[in-house]
Scaffold this motif. Structure first.
Motif, PDB file in Angstrom:
ATOM      1  N   TYR A 198      82.484  47.553 -94.107  1.00 54.25           N
ATOM      2  CA  TYR A 198      82.082  47.315 -95.441  1.00 54.25           C
ATOM      3  C   TYR A 198      80.696  47.197 -95.589  1.00 54.25           C
ATOM      4  O   TYR A 198      79.710  47.049 -94.561  1.00 54.25           O
ATOM      5  N   VAL A 199      80.238  47.407 -96.887  1.00 62.67           N
ATOM      6  CA  VAL A 199      78.892  47.301 -97.126  1.00 62.67           C
ATOM      7  C   VAL A 199      78.893  46.049 -98.214  1.00 62.67           C
ATOM      8  O   VAL A 199      79.385  46.225 -99.197  1.00 62.67           O
ATOM      9  N   ALA A 233      68.555  43.577 -99.109  1.00 65.78           N
ATOM     10  CA  ALA A 233      69.556  42.774 -98.865  1.00 65.78           C
ATOM     11  C   ALA A 233      70.760  43.375 -98.587  1.00 65.78           C
ATOM     12  O   ALA A 233      71.744  42.854 -98.105  1.00 65.78           O
ATOM     13  N   THR A 234      70.794  44.998 -98.700  1.00 66.51           N
ATOM     14  CA  THR A 234      72.022  45.599 -98.535  1.00 66.51           C
ATOM     15  C   THR A 234      72.377  45.710 -97.005  1.00 66.51           C
ATOM     16  O   THR A 234      71.599  45.960 -96.268  1.00 66.51           O
ATOM     17  N   GLN A 235      73.751  45.246 -96.677  1.00 63.81           N
ATOM     18  CA  GLN A 235      74.031  45.136 -95.250  1.00 63.81           C
ATOM     19  C   GLN A 235      75.210  45.730 -94.888  1.00 63.81           C
ATOM     20  O   GLN A 235      76.051  45.633 -95.692  1.00 63.81           O
ATOM     21  N   LEU A 236      75.372  46.358 -93.716  1.00 65.27           N
ATOM     22  CA  LEU A 236      76.806  46.942 -93.261  1.00 65.27           C
ATOM     23  C   LEU A 236      77.509  45.927 -92.459  1.00 65.27           C
ATOM     24  O   LEU A 236      76.731  45.021 -91.661  1.00 65.27           O
ATOM     25  N   ILE A 263      81.117  43.894-102.495  1.00 63.55           N
ATOM     26  CA  ILE A 263      81.646  44.127-101.296  1.00 63.55           C
ATOM     27  C   ILE A 263      82.266  45.627-101.549  1.00 63.55           C
ATOM     28  O   ILE A 263      83.377  45.644-102.389  1.00 63.55           O
ATOM     29  N   LYS A 264      81.955  46.765-100.716  1.00 66.91           N
ATOM     30  CA  LYS A 264      82.509  47.892-100.955  1.00 66.91           C
ATOM     31  C   LYS A 264      82.884  48.645 -99.458  1.00 66.91           C
ATOM     32  O   LYS A 264      82.431  48.146 -98.290  1.00 66.91           O
TER      33      LYS A 264
END
Length: 669
Positions: A110-111, A254-257, A287-288
């Motif tokens: 998810y990302v 803030a984008t996180q794997l 959430i993607k």
């Protein structure tokens, strides 16, 4: 100064200023003072004025915007800008996670991204230059606001670095930082002007201003979260975002794997607290699924992608006083109670009204007039009452009793078994129902009649020119042109729109009729199966429920609709006006039964057709697209890079695996 020297000086200043612009607005790492930046910008402006032959629309000097007003053209999105489905609890996120695992049956990432609260934008870049900026609009088409977006300094006019596609779109959110919003309201307060409600609405309103120089002064910002195109650099969404950052776009740090749902929950917990330190408004986490191949495999519903969801932070909850309850009647006759409140500030906006939904909600809350009630914004959008402070209730307070008669036409309300809402059955004589049905009929996703909006429908109804959908097709130019706010051009525009609506395909006409529970997707399913309105009218309930995705409730609603003589009369009238009540010959000529009764799962990427084209071919030939493999699956249409778990499951269940060429041979046969 010689021309060559001037050109070198201009080119050098442009590059230097763009570099400083990027470091200041995107990286937040300024290397020179604002004063020094302004001095260099003035020097460039002077040189460009002295040597106009070197003018360039992508120069840093062009970000200030002109004061020329212009209306916005509408542009169709190459890729629809769909909304996201929402989740408000861990349980809903677990359900989302389980649905994906069931559909794809393999490990995935998810990302997680902060959901910025602003105005959505889609930017088109060609050969590294900003070509067009379009608002979300209705998801299919939006307003071309390029002239305004060019004034936003965190948006690159020309890209940095290398490796970007020849042509691509990037989507993001235009926002107004809190400190800019506060400064703006301080200025308005000092000038005696009304204060702006919140940064989100202000950002959206600013983006649609007709004076770009005012837009430039508002100091909007932008964060980007999605790349779209045929030749993106990476298979992973997260990796593409990192690349976009290298090209000069502002990507949230803030984008996180995340490699598990537990990591997603940890991210949400962290940012539910930390979001208050972010300089712009946020209202949740998106959430993607990271893999673009898996995104394509999961696909979309009619309204949103199956591979993404928005988790909304808990809404702000405040207390105020309930003063009265009023009632609204919708186009289907549903009566909705509305609480009228003492004005109160919630999540940046002043709230005066809140939905009470139905009689059961009122009963369960045990509402009394003048109660102190707790109000929150559901999803931070629609205010709702969540509770009552009974200790503050006056002993003589009167309970809220749901009405028995329609507030518009005095007809006794009905409530069907199993239904939550009360309905006014007087659909041919109740004004809001009549106007609502006409508004639905002319709407973009239905008949898309240009020039007929809510205000014009209201005007036509009040003047007696249109008391039903059928009346719209009897309108004359001389009747329309004399009405307030219309005139010759507007009248002709409406008539042209009505004429053009006669070419709308059958599925849109069926949707436009406003049959309860028959939305866009259901209308398409029905028309693909029945081909004509007469066939649909003659179907029994048993025959209707045999159609894919048509259940008892939809079938009963269709039967009831066509049991009424007034509805049959309207269909007959509209037929005579030339509206399309059957699937076109061209569309039917492409349909076959070669795949009738077959369920086919598509997985992977293909050489000759896109996945959407293959899905269309399956439907055109009578087959059924399904997302996950089961015992009922007949074929797995397998391409390159397909999920190993799907292949394993297909083999385990003994399902036939076919290639693209084998599939096309089935159609040729």
């Amino acid at each position: 100064m010689e021309r060559e020297e001037a050109y070198r000086k201009i080119a050098g200043l442009r590059k230097e200023l763009e570099d400083h612009n990027y470091k200041y607005y995107v990286l937040a790492q300024p290397e020179i003072s604002d004063y020094d930046f302004d001095m260099k910008l003035r020097e460039l402006e002077r040189l460009e004025a002295e040597f106009p032959e070197f003018a360039d629309p992508y120069s840093p000097t062009q970000r200030v915007g002109s004061d020329i007003s212009k209306a916005f053209d509408q542009v169709e999105h190459r890729y629809p800008m769909l909304s996201l489905s929402n989740a408000y609890s861990e349980g809903e996120l677990r359900d989302f996670d389980n649905r994906i695992k069931k559909l794809i049956g393999e490990d995935f990432e998810y990302v997680c991204e902060l959901k910025f609260d602003g105005s959505s934008i889609s930017l088109l870049y060609e050969k590294g230059k900003l070509v067009r900026a379009v608002t979300r609009g209705d998801g299919v088409k939006g307003d071309d606001v390029t002239v305004n977006v060019r004034t936003i300094r965190s948006i690159p006019l020309t890209l940095r670095g290398e490796g970007y596609p020849e042509i691509f779109e990037i989507r993001g959110e235009i926002v107004m930082p809190f400190h800019v919003f506060d400064e703006l309201n301080k200025e308005r307060e000092e000038a005696g002007e009304p204060l702006l409600a919140n940064p989100r609405n202000t950002a959206a309103g600013t983006l649609k201003m007709l004076n770009p120089s005012v837009v430039a002064s508002r100091k909007l910002d932008a964060y980007f979260y999605s790349l779209m195109g045929d030749t993106l650099p990476a298979e992973g969404h997260f990796e593409n975002l990192q690349q976009a950052g290298e090209w000069g776009f502002k990507i949230s740090e803030a984008t996180q794997l995340c490699r598990s749902l537990d990591e997603v929950f940890a991210y949400i917990s962290k940012w539910d607290v930390e979001r208050h330190k972010v300089p712009v408004a946020t209202d949740g986490v998106v959430i993607k699924v990271n893999s673009r191949n898996l995104q394509e495999e999961l696909g979309f519903t009619a309204k949103s992608p199956r591979w993404a969801i928005a988790y909304k932070f808990k809404a702000e909850n405040v207390a105020t006083v309930l003063r009265s309850v009023s009632y609204q009647v919708g186009r289907t006759g549903a009566v909705t109670p509305v609480a009228n409140l003492d004005p109160v500030q919630i999540a940046g906006t002043v709230v005066k009204r809140a939905s009470l939904h139905n009689a059961d909600i009122i009963k369960n809350l045990d509402l009394h007039l003048d109660d102190t009630v707790f109000v929150e914004k559901g999803g931070e959008i629609i205010p709702k009452i969540t509770g009552v402070d009974a200790e503050k209730r006056h002993p003589m307070a009167q309970p809220v009793i749901f009405i028995e008669k329609c507030p518009e036409c005095e007809t006794t309300l009905v409530r069907s078994e199993g239904e939550a809402a009360h309905y006014c059955p007087n659909e041919t004589g109740c004004p809001p129902q009549i106007k609502g049905k006409m508004e639905h009929f002319v709407s973009r996703k239905a008949m898309d009649i240009d020039g007929l909006g809510q205000e014009t429908i209201e005007l036509l109804y009040n003047t007696g020119l249109a008391k039903s959908i059928a009346d719209l097709y009897l309108l004359k130019k001389e009747q329309l042109s004399v009405l307030e706010r219309l005139g010759e051009k507007s009248a002709q525009r409406i008539l042209d729109g009505l004429t053009a609506s006669k070419e709308a395909p059958f599925e849109r006409v069926l949707f436009a009729l406003g049959i309860r529970y028959v939305g866009e997707t259901v209308a398409k399913k029905l028309t693909n199966e029945v081909h004509t309105i007469d066939n649909l009218i003659q179907k029994t309930k048993e025959e209707l429920v045999e159609i894919d995705e048509i259940g008892d409730r939809i079938a009963e609603s269709i039967i009831e609709f066509f049991s009424k003589p007034e509805h049959l009369g309207m269909v007959d009238f509209l037929k005579k006006q030339g509206l399309q009540f059957q699937v076109s010959e061209d569309k039917l000529s492409n349909r076959t039964d070669k795949l009738k009764g077959l369920s086919i799962v598509i997985s992977g990427t293909f050489e000759k057709h896109s996945r959407d084209e293959l899905k269309q071919l399956i439907e055109q030939n009578g087959g059924k697209n399904v997302g996950s493999i089961s015992k009922k699956t007949n074929y797995l249409l397998a391409g390159d890079n397909m999920g190993p778990s799907k292949l394993e499951k297909a083999n385990k269940l003994g399902i036939s695996i076919i290639s693209e060429d084998e599939f096309l041979k089935m159609l040729d046969g």
